[in-house]
Enzyme design. Structure first.
Site, PDB file in Angstrom:
ATOM      1  N   GLU A 210       0.484  -1.011   0.389  1.00  0.00           N
ATOM      2  CA  GLU A 210       0.345  -0.286  -0.287  1.00  0.00           C
ATOM      3  C   GLU A 210       1.264   0.745   0.194  1.00  0.00           C
ATOM      4  OE1 GLU A 210      -3.365   0.837  -0.377  1.00  0.00           O
ATOM      5  OE2 GLU A 210      -3.826  -1.702   0.064  1.00  0.00           O
ATOM      6  N   CYS A 244      -2.368   9.241   2.791  1.00  0.00           N
ATOM      7  CA  CYS A 244      -2.329   9.246   1.421  1.00  0.00           C
ATOM      8  C   CYS A 244      -2.721   8.797  -0.295  1.00  0.00           C
ATOM      9  CB  CYS A 244      -1.765   7.584   1.264  1.00  0.00           C
ATOM     10  SG  CYS A 244      -3.378   6.655   1.997  1.00  0.00           S
TER      11      CYS A 244
HETATM   12  P1  NAD Z   1       7.172   5.434   7.784  1.00  0.00           P
HETATM   13  O1  NAD Z   1       8.381   6.303   8.012  1.00  0.00           O
HETATM   14  O2  NAD Z   1       6.487   4.757   8.884  1.00  0.00           O
HETATM   15  O3  NAD Z   1       7.737   3.927   7.300  1.00  0.00           O
HETATM   16  C1  NAD Z   1       6.832   2.517   6.145  1.00  0.00           C
HETATM   17  C2  NAD Z   1       7.276   1.504   7.713  1.00  0.00           C
HETATM   18  O4  NAD Z   1       8.163   1.121   6.669  1.00  0.00           O
HETATM   19  C3  NAD Z   1       7.735   1.686   9.204  1.00  0.00           C
HETATM   20  O5  NAD Z   1       6.815   0.639   9.690  1.00  0.00           O
HETATM   21  C4  NAD Z   1       9.479   1.651   9.325  1.00  0.00           C
HETATM   22  O6  NAD Z   1       9.598   0.878  10.424  1.00  0.00           O
HETATM   23  C5  NAD Z   1       9.128   0.436   7.855  1.00  0.00           C
HETATM   24  N1  NAD Z   1      10.784   1.347   7.467  1.00  0.00           N
HETATM   25  C6  NAD Z   1      11.336   2.301   7.006  1.00  0.00           C
HETATM   26  N2  NAD Z   1      12.423   2.538   6.331  1.00  0.00           N
HETATM   27  C7  NAD Z   1      12.592   0.770   6.145  1.00  0.00           C
HETATM   28  C8  NAD Z   1      13.869   0.479   5.868  1.00  0.00           C
HETATM   29  N3  NAD Z   1      15.181   1.026   5.194  1.00  0.00           N
HETATM   30  N4  NAD Z   1      13.578  -1.357   5.646  1.00  0.00           N
HETATM   31  C9  NAD Z   1      12.756  -2.160   5.920  1.00  0.00           C
HETATM   32  N5  NAD Z   1      11.834  -0.966   6.718  1.00  0.00           N
HETATM   33  C10 NAD Z   1      11.703  -0.131   6.938  1.00  0.00           C
HETATM   34  O7  NAD Z   1       6.032   5.412   6.536  1.00  0.00           O
HETATM   35  P2  NAD Z   1       7.128   6.695   5.119  1.00  0.00           P
HETATM   36  O8  NAD Z   1       7.005   5.968   4.110  1.00  0.00           O
HETATM   37  O9  NAD Z   1       7.281   8.080   5.782  1.00  0.00           O
HETATM   38  O10 NAD Z   1       4.711   6.695   5.282  1.00  0.00           O
HETATM   39  C11 NAD Z   1       4.018   7.241   4.459  1.00  0.00           C
HETATM   40  C12 NAD Z   1       4.208   7.405   2.614  1.00  0.00           C
HETATM   41  O11 NAD Z   1       3.007   6.277   2.633  1.00  0.00           O
HETATM   42  C13 NAD Z   1       3.959   7.725   2.094  1.00  0.00           C
HETATM   43  O12 NAD Z   1       4.574   7.756   0.150  1.00  0.00           O
HETATM   44  C14 NAD Z   1       1.661   7.815   1.842  1.00  0.00           C
HETATM   45  O13 NAD Z   1       1.553   7.568   0.789  1.00  0.00           O
HETATM   46  C15 NAD Z   1       2.313   6.355   2.226  1.00  0.00           C
HETATM   47  N6  NAD Z   1       0.665   5.658   2.357  1.00  0.00           N
HETATM   48  C16 NAD Z   1       0.411   5.303   1.852  1.00  0.00           C
HETATM   49  C17 NAD Z   1      -0.583   4.347   2.311  1.00  0.00           C
HETATM   50  C18 NAD Z   1      -1.701   3.806   1.670  1.00  0.00           C
HETATM   51  O14 NAD Z   1      -2.827   2.689   1.459  1.00  0.00           O
HETATM   52  N7  NAD Z   1      -1.527   3.605  -0.003  1.00  0.00           N
HETATM   53  C19 NAD Z   1      -1.281   4.974   3.596  1.00  0.00           C
HETATM   54  C20 NAD Z   1      -0.295   5.466   4.273  1.00  0.00           C
HETATM   55  C21 NAD Z   1       1.021   6.264   4.039  1.00  0.00           C
END
Ligand code: NAD
Length: 499
Positions: A210, A244
């Site tokens: 997602e 998102c």
């Molecule tokens: P985040 O920083 O919380 O990361 C998401 C998860 O990935 C966390 O649990 C984190 O521990 C893990 N993570 C981070 N870096 C990692 C790595 N190098 N290796 C393994 N795991 C790792 O969240 P984010 O990425 O900043 O979230 C925002 C993004 O997510 C935006 O692009 C948003 O559009 C997208 N998003 C999508 C949805 C959807 O339903 N499609 C919903 C919410 C957010």
């Protein structure tokens, strides 16, 4: 125990011991999760406030009640979702029972994101539980208060032998991803999505991603300005734009741009008063990293609305930028904040072309009363979802699948789709070893002959689907059996051959 291998081994053992197989067990776990939302609502609200300064209304509607309603829906339907689905069959299988059995994958990993730290984590977890999986639950470390609270609460409400919270950041998640899972469900940005996908690839683990991206919002002269401005502003400032599916940028004519800016400005006053910073209804940017990233984006165009910010509070005013450079960062990366750039197009065809020249969006918004143009966009673009004349609300309809396409994601969930996501659709063909069935299917055996081939062609030929009930099928089966015996006898085969 926080060693990933130990957690994975222990949960996998529980899965193979069959504890999660019983639907009653799953129901108990879901009821307990529901109880957690009710009994600990205040603690959950406080954690959301500490992480994002979310208002009570947003926290309740987009997180806690969202989760509660999802569990209610699952509990209302779980018996019908879990029962075998009998499928239509051809002549050749008239005596048989083919069906789909929903099998749990086994051990699932659910990785959540910080922007809706409860909903985005626990909604898929509930789907995984309903489908009978054991689950490693990984909250985002960015929303620290929620992660800590879930680490404390979940062990009190869910069976620790089957569901375990794993907290930590990049280092810990990297270690966790070295383990073998039977399903991985990740929510977050596309770059980490690629890392998760690559890790899953090592074991060919099925994955739902997602992800995010830029969600365009096309507006035309036919839409009623006041309502349109309200719906766009609401979607853009919900959780301070950190949603998102928030509208990322506007596509419209230059003429429409000016009318929209006036309406947007007036709506900001209507929603948040003269000084939006003072409004309790606007959340805050989650951390300094994202705040500074957004402040840089403010420099990408001419500020027509808002533009002010407060570093101490991580507050950014609802803002409109025009004359943005299409090669600047604001038009290259997802904004994820309350800044709304406007890009001018002359007509709907240009808008379609603009959208199609970029990555496939997670959501696409069309504000128009022109049915022809709306249909033109719907038919000629690809996106995870579309809402016509609204923003964000498409994901509230739990009978619609929620997910992205292309770089905005793969797979989907919500409502029954969550259950389906975490269920392997196992095909079962159930036959008996009776003589009648053997007669019907014996023509497939060597030695082959023209007669057998003609018979097989007749039995296997595709006919228009007739959705007959199972009892009708049994009667038809019986008649077909008699007929087949008759034919067989007349072709010189003796019934004794099958006895
Ligand atoms: P985040 O920083 O919380 O990361 C998401 C998860 O990935 C966390 O649990 C984190 O521990 C893990 N993570 C981070 N870096 C990692 C790595 N190098 N290796 C393994 N795991 C790792 O969240 P984010 O990425 O900043 O979230 C925002 C993004 O997510 C935006 O692009 C948003 O559009 C997208 N998003 C999508 C949805 C959807 O339903 N499609 C919903 C919410 C957010």
């Amino acid at each position: 125990m926080s060693n990933p291998s130990e957690i994975v081994n222990s949960l996998r053992n529980s899965f193979y011991n069959g504890r999660t197989r019983s639907v009653e067990y799953r129901i108990k776990q879901l009821q307990s999760l529901y109880r957690m939302y009710t009994e600990k609502e205040n603690e959950l609200l406080n954690a959301l406030y500490a992480d994002l300064r979310k208002s009570k209304q947003e926290s309740v509607t987009t997180e806690i009640d969202f989760l509660k309603n999802d569990i209610k829906n699952t509990l209302y339907n779980i018996y019908s979702w879990t029962k075998p689905q009998y499928v239509q069959k051809d002549f050749a299988n008239l005596l048989d029972t083919p069906y789909v059995q929903n099998d749990p994958y086994g051990l699932a990993l659910v990785i959540g994101s910080w922007n809706y730290p409860l909903q985005l984590l626990l909604l898929p977890v509930a789907g995984a539980i309903a489908a009978g999986n054991c689950v490693v639950i990984k909250p985002s470390e960015v929303s620290k208060s929620c992660a800590e609270l879930l680490g404390k609460l979940i062990p009190k409400y869910l069976d620790q032998d089957c569901y375990r919270v794993f907290t930590g950041g990049v280092k810990e998640t990297t270690e966790l991803l070295k383990e073998r899972f039977d399903y991985i469900f990740y929510t977050g940005n596309s770059n980490v999505g690629r890392i998760v996908h690559a890790a899953a690839n090592n074991f060919l683990t099925p994955t739902t991603l997602e992800l995010g991206g830029k969600s365009p919002c096309y507006i035309d002269n036919s839409a009623y300005l006041k309502y349109m401005a309200r719906r766009i502003l609401w979607g853009k400032t919900l959780n301070m734009g950190q949603t998102c599916v928030a509208p990322d940028y506007i596509l419209c004519t230059k003429d429409m741009q000016e009318k929209f800016i006036d309406a947007y400005r007036a709506t900001i006053k209507e929603f948040f008063g003269e000084n939006p910073k003072e409004s309790p209804d606007l959340a805050r940017i989650v951390n300094d990293h994202h705040f500074h990233r957004l402040i840089e984006l403010l420099k990408s165009g001419s500020t027509r609305v808002g533009g002010d910010y407060d570093i101490k509070e991580r507050y950014i005013a609802p803002t409109i930028l025009t004359e943005v450079d299409l090669n600047s960062k604001i038009m290259q990366e997802e904004i994820f904040g309350p800044i709304l750039p406007i890009v001018n197009v002359d007509n709907v065809y240009e808008a379609i072309n603009f959208i199609n020249c970029r990555e496939k969006p997670l959501a696409l918004y069309i504000f128009s009363n022109n049915k022809k143009d709306t249909e033109l966009i719907l038919q000629n673009t690809s996106s995870g979802s579309v809402a016509v004349n609204d923003t964000v609300m498409q994901l509230v309809v739990d009978t619609l699948p929620f997910g992205g396409v292309g770089t905005s994601g793969m797979g989907n969930y919500h409502g029954k789709y969550s259950f389906d996501t975490f269920s392997h659709k196992k095909s079962v063909l159930y036959k008996d070893l009776g003589m009648l069935g053997e007669v019907l299917s014996s023509s497939r055996y060597p030695p082959y002959s023209e007669k057998k081939l003609a018979y097989l062609k007749f039995m296997l030929a595709k006919r228009p689907g007739i959705n007959v009930g199972r009892s009708v099928t049994h009667i038809l089966s019986f008649l077909t059996g008699i007929w087949a015996l008759y034919v067989w006898q007349n072709y010189g085969f003796k019934i004794g051959n099958w006895m």
